[in-house]
Design an enzyme around this catalytic site. Structure first.
Site, short mmCIF file in Angstrom:
data_model
loop_
_atom_site.label_atom_id
_atom_site.label_comp_id
_atom_site.label_asym_id
_atom_site.label_seq_id
_atom_site.Cartn_x
_atom_site.Cartn_y
_atom_site.Cartn_z
N GLU A 254 -5.62 3.81 5.88
CA GLU A 254 -5.21 3.57 4.51
C GLU A 254 -5.86 4.60 3.58
O GLU A 254 -5.31 4.99 2.56
CB GLU A 254 -5.63 2.14 4.11
CG GLU A 254 -5.01 1.63 2.84
CD GLU A 254 -6.05 1.18 1.86
OE1 GLU A 254 -6.85 2.03 1.40
OE2 GLU A 254 -6.05 -0.02 1.52
N ARG B 151 0.82 -1.22 0.00
CA ARG B 151 0.00 0.00 0.00
C ARG B 151 0.86 1.27 0.00
O ARG B 151 0.45 2.30 0.55
CB ARG B 151 -0.95 0.03 1.20
CG ARG B 151 -2.01 -1.06 1.20
CD ARG B 151 -2.96 -0.93 0.01
NE ARG B 151 -4.13 -1.79 0.14
CZ ARG B 151 -4.19 -3.06 -0.28
NH1 ARG B 151 -3.15 -3.62 -0.88
NH2 ARG B 151 -5.29 -3.76 -0.14
N SER C 154 -11.03 -0.95 2.56
CA SER C 154 -10.37 -1.05 3.88
C SER C 154 -10.03 0.36 4.35
O SER C 154 -9.37 1.11 3.64
CB SER C 154 -9.06 -1.84 3.77
OG SER C 154 -9.30 -3.13 3.29
P1 FAD Z 1 -8.77 8.38 -5.60
O1 FAD Z 1 -9.49 7.92 -4.39
O2 FAD Z 1 -9.41 9.39 -6.45
O3 FAD Z 1 -7.31 8.90 -5.17
C1 FAD Z 1 -6.51 8.13 -4.30
C2 FAD Z 1 -5.13 8.82 -4.17
O4 FAD Z 1 -4.45 8.78 -5.42
C3 FAD Z 1 -5.22 10.32 -3.82
O5 FAD Z 1 -4.10 10.66 -3.06
C4 FAD Z 1 -5.17 11.01 -5.18
O6 FAD Z 1 -4.69 12.32 -5.11
C5 FAD Z 1 -4.19 10.10 -5.90
N1 FAD Z 1 -4.41 10.03 -7.36
C6 FAD Z 1 -5.50 9.57 -8.01
N2 FAD Z 1 -5.31 9.63 -9.34
C7 FAD Z 1 -4.06 10.11 -9.52
C8 FAD Z 1 -3.26 10.43 -10.66
N3 FAD Z 1 -3.70 10.22 -11.91
N4 FAD Z 1 -2.03 10.95 -10.48
C9 FAD Z 1 -1.56 11.18 -9.22
N5 FAD Z 1 -2.26 10.91 -8.11
C10 FAD Z 1 -3.49 10.39 -8.26
N6 FAD Z 1 -7.67 -0.95 -2.83
C11 FAD Z 1 -6.82 -1.99 -2.92
O7 FAD Z 1 -5.60 -1.80 -3.03
N7 FAD Z 1 -7.27 -3.27 -2.91
C12 FAD Z 1 -8.58 -3.57 -2.80
O8 FAD Z 1 -8.95 -4.74 -2.79
C13 FAD Z 1 -9.51 -2.49 -2.70
N8 FAD Z 1 -10.82 -2.74 -2.58
C14 FAD Z 1 -11.70 -1.70 -2.48
C15 FAD Z 1 -13.07 -1.98 -2.37
C16 FAD Z 1 -13.99 -0.95 -2.30
C17 FAD Z 1 -15.45 -1.28 -2.19
C18 FAD Z 1 -13.54 0.40 -2.34
C19 FAD Z 1 -14.54 1.52 -2.30
C20 FAD Z 1 -12.19 0.69 -2.44
C21 FAD Z 1 -11.26 -0.36 -2.50
N9 FAD Z 1 -9.87 -0.13 -2.59
C22 FAD Z 1 -8.99 -1.17 -2.73
C23 FAD Z 1 -9.35 1.27 -2.57
C24 FAD Z 1 -9.37 1.95 -3.95
O9 FAD Z 1 -10.17 1.24 -4.85
C25 FAD Z 1 -7.95 2.09 -4.52
O10 FAD Z 1 -7.12 2.81 -3.64
C26 FAD Z 1 -7.96 2.79 -5.87
O11 FAD Z 1 -6.69 2.69 -6.46
C27 FAD Z 1 -8.33 4.27 -5.76
O12 FAD Z 1 -8.51 4.76 -7.06
P2 FAD Z 1 -9.22 6.14 -7.34
O13 FAD Z 1 -9.07 6.44 -8.78
O14 FAD Z 1 -10.60 6.10 -6.82
O15 FAD Z 1 -8.32 7.12 -6.48
N1 EPU Z 2 -11.13 -10.87 9.42
C1 EPU Z 2 -11.87 -10.97 10.58
N2 EPU Z 2 -12.90 -10.11 10.75
C2 EPU Z 2 -13.24 -9.17 9.83
C3 EPU Z 2 -12.47 -9.06 8.64
C4 EPU Z 2 -11.41 -9.93 8.46
O1 EPU Z 2 -11.60 -11.81 11.44
O2 EPU Z 2 -14.21 -8.44 10.06
C5 EPU Z 2 -10.04 -11.83 9.18
C6 EPU Z 2 -10.42 -12.84 8.09
O3 EPU Z 2 -11.17 -13.93 8.61
C7 EPU Z 2 -9.07 -13.25 7.57
C8 EPU Z 2 -8.23 -11.99 7.72
O4 EPU Z 2 -8.90 -11.17 8.68
O5 EPU Z 2 -8.52 -14.25 8.40
C9 EPU Z 2 -8.04 -11.24 6.40
O6 EPU Z 2 -9.30 -10.87 5.88
P1 EPU Z 2 -9.57 -10.66 4.30
O7 EPU Z 2 -9.05 -11.82 3.52
O8 EPU Z 2 -10.99 -10.27 4.13
O9 EPU Z 2 -8.62 -9.47 3.88
P2 EPU Z 2 -8.16 -8.14 4.62
O10 EPU Z 2 -6.78 -8.35 5.13
O11 EPU Z 2 -9.18 -7.70 5.60
C10 EPU Z 2 -7.02 -7.16 2.52
C11 EPU Z 2 -6.98 -5.85 1.81
C12 EPU Z 2 -8.18 -5.71 0.90
C13 EPU Z 2 -8.16 -6.84 -0.11
C14 EPU Z 2 -8.20 -8.17 0.65
C15 EPU Z 2 -8.09 -9.36 -0.28
C16 EPU Z 2 -5.76 -4.29 3.19
C17 EPU Z 2 -5.81 -3.11 4.09
N3 EPU Z 2 -6.93 -4.76 2.75
O12 EPU Z 2 -8.14 -7.12 3.40
O13 EPU Z 2 -8.08 -4.48 0.21
O14 EPU Z 2 -9.25 -6.77 -0.99
O15 EPU Z 2 -7.10 -8.22 1.58
O16 EPU Z 2 -6.78 -9.46 -0.72
O17 EPU Z 2 -4.67 -4.77 2.89
C18 EPU Z 2 -8.65 -2.17 0.29
O18 EPU Z 2 -7.44 -1.93 0.30
O19 EPU Z 2 -9.51 -1.27 0.27
C19 EPU Z 2 -9.10 -3.56 0.30
C20 EPU Z 2 -10.40 -3.92 0.33
#
Ligand code: FAD
Ligand code: EPU
Length: 337
Positions: free
Chosen positions: A333, A163, A237
């Site tokens: 995050e 991250r 997250s």
């Molecule tokens: P924004 O929220 O618009 O911006 C995020 C940051 O990037 C800000 O600091 C912004 O200034 C900067 N930025 C954006 N675009 C640019 C650019 N072109 N140039 C320079 N800086 C820029 N993230 C994960 O890593 N893994 C996941 O599994 C994951 N699951 C998600 C699930 C949900 C339901 C949601 C809502 C979010 C999740 N995220 C996850 C977080 C998010 O999707 C990512 O961080 C994504 O990359 C953000 O993209 P954005 O375009 O919306 O960025």
């Molecule tokens: N867990 C709990 N309780 C909860 C949630 C999770 O006990 O309420 C436990 C799960 O049972 C598991 C562990 O925590 O043992 C990990 O959970 P999970 O696999 O759901 O993933 P996470 O670590 O909670 C991370 C990323 C996600 C990404 C998933 C899948 C971060 C901060 N988050 O979540 O990214 O989608 O792994 O790879 O690293 C995001 O960044 O926005 C995001 C959704």
């Protein structure tokens, strides 16, 4: 290229927080960037670069210029079994993933259904289900705010970590990513080791998964755990999974033997923030208009009408409680704006 004033941002952030930007413009090309940066409005105001707004919590109106990056375009270059896919920073990430999966270009399938844009993908090195963007990243181009020049960044330049990237560190606020090139492959090397992927494949009777199977399975797992921002505001997250020293981990695990943990870089240990938060009794808690998601305690939600301040204050309560119970400091995050 017009600027708007007092622009509502509610529909431009997935938390659905109702705030306004003093000035707003959408960039559709590198030329637009040059035009914007020649204007007095840029010189006189602080700047926020916005992609899909899916990793942000606005805690007040933005008293500056919000630039939404909408640069589009996908270009494909085949090099033997490898495929270099270059996409404009404003392409929707999951649209690109679906395009690549449909073409049989392997590498992004585990990152299915992550919201946001291509341009943001290297900023926090998005990751899920055992893959991070750094695993497929070739290079990106970015506009340097101080000089107006377009610079190319290699993978090494980006200093990717969990991250993290150089764009969140020493180059924060200095560059606007305009395009990203990913190195994909026509020879899939499917990654099924993470979490529930194997179990879900078995349930579906799939023993030799294609990248389309992986993409579908990841989507299904995500839908079962994460709230859909189009109905429940959230930014995924809210906290990072904390990484702690081995000695601290050994003390903790002796007290909490069922605590999930994973090996991290330099012999350190990554904990699951969701588990820590759930163990403090927060999972599914509703607190005013905010709370944690019922299926994933790491996700803070807007049940409707929440202010950014309300969500932020709730996140502070979580941080303090987890710190008291486990002695572990959670780090947000989500970008607090
Ligand atoms: P924004 O929220 O618009 O911006 C995020 C940051 O990037 C800000 O600091 C912004 O200034 C900067 N930025 C954006 N675009 C640019 C650019 N072109 N140039 C320079 N800086 C820029 N993230 C994960 O890593 N893994 C996941 O599994 C994951 N699951 C998600 C699930 C949900 C339901 C949601 C809502 C979010 C999740 N995220 C996850 C977080 C998010 O999707 C990512 O961080 C994504 O990359 C953000 O993209 P954005 O375009 O919306 O960025
Ligand atoms: N867990 C709990 N309780 C909860 C949630 C999770 O006990 O309420 C436990 C799960 O049972 C598991 C562990 O925590 O043992 C990990 O959970 P999970 O696999 O759901 O993933 P996470 O670590 O909670 C991370 C990323 C996600 C990404 C998933 C899948 C971060 C901060 N988050 O979540 O990214 O989608 O792994 O790879 O690293 C995001 O960044 O926005 C995001 C959704």
């Amino acid at each position: 290229m017009p600027f708007t004033t007092n622009q509502p941002l509610k529909n431009l952030n997935t938390f659905g927080i109702s705030v306004n930007a003093k000035f707003f413009a959408e960039i559709l090309s590198e030329k637009d960037l040059a035009t914007v940066f020649a204007s007095d409005i840029v010189k006189a105001n602080k700047l926020l670069v916005l992609g899909g707004g899916s990793n942000m919590l606005f805690i007040k109106d933005y008293e500056g210029l919000v630039l939404k990056v909408g640069i589009k375009g996908i270009n494909v270059e085949e090099r033997g079994d490898d495929v270099l896919v270059t996409a404009g920073a404003g392409e929707v990430w999951d649209v690109l993933v679906k395009y690549c999966v449909a073409k049989g270009y392997a590498g992004m399938e585990n990152l299915t259904l992550i919201p946001g844009t291509v341009g943001a993908s290297p900023i926090q090195n998005i990751g899920a289900y055992g893959v991070e963007v750094k695993d497929i990243f070739e290079s990106c181009t970015a506009f340097e705010i101080a000089t107006g020049e377009i610079r190319t960044f290699t993978k090494a330049d980006c200093e990717f970590a969990y991250r993290e990237s150089v764009f969140k560190g020493k180059l924060k606020g200095k560059f606007i990513v305009t395009s990203v090139t990913y190195r994909l492959s026509k020879k899939p090397n499917v990654q099924t080791h993470y979490g529930a992927i194997n179990a879900e494949l078995e349930k579906r009777g799939i023993s030799e998964p294609t990248i389309a199977d992986i993409s579908e399975v990841v989507a299904a797992i995500r839908v079962s755990k994460l709230p859909d921002p189009s109905t429940i505001g959230n930014a995924g997250s809210f906290f990072k999974n904390p990484i702690i020293d081995q000695t601290v981990f050994e003390q903790l695990v002796s007290q909490f033997p069922d605590m999930p943990h994973y090996p991290a870089a330099d012999g350190r240990v990554k904990l699951a923030a969701g588990w820590l938060i759930e163990a403090c009794g927060f999972k599914g808690m509703v607190e005013g208009n905010t709370g944690t998601w019922k299926n994933q305690a790491l996700v803070l939600v807007n049940h409707g009408g929440a202010t950014g301040q309300e969500v932020y204050r709730f996140s502070e309560t979580i941080i303090n409680t987890v710190q008291q119970k486990f002695g572990v400091l959670l780090e947000r995050e989500v970008n607090i704006i």
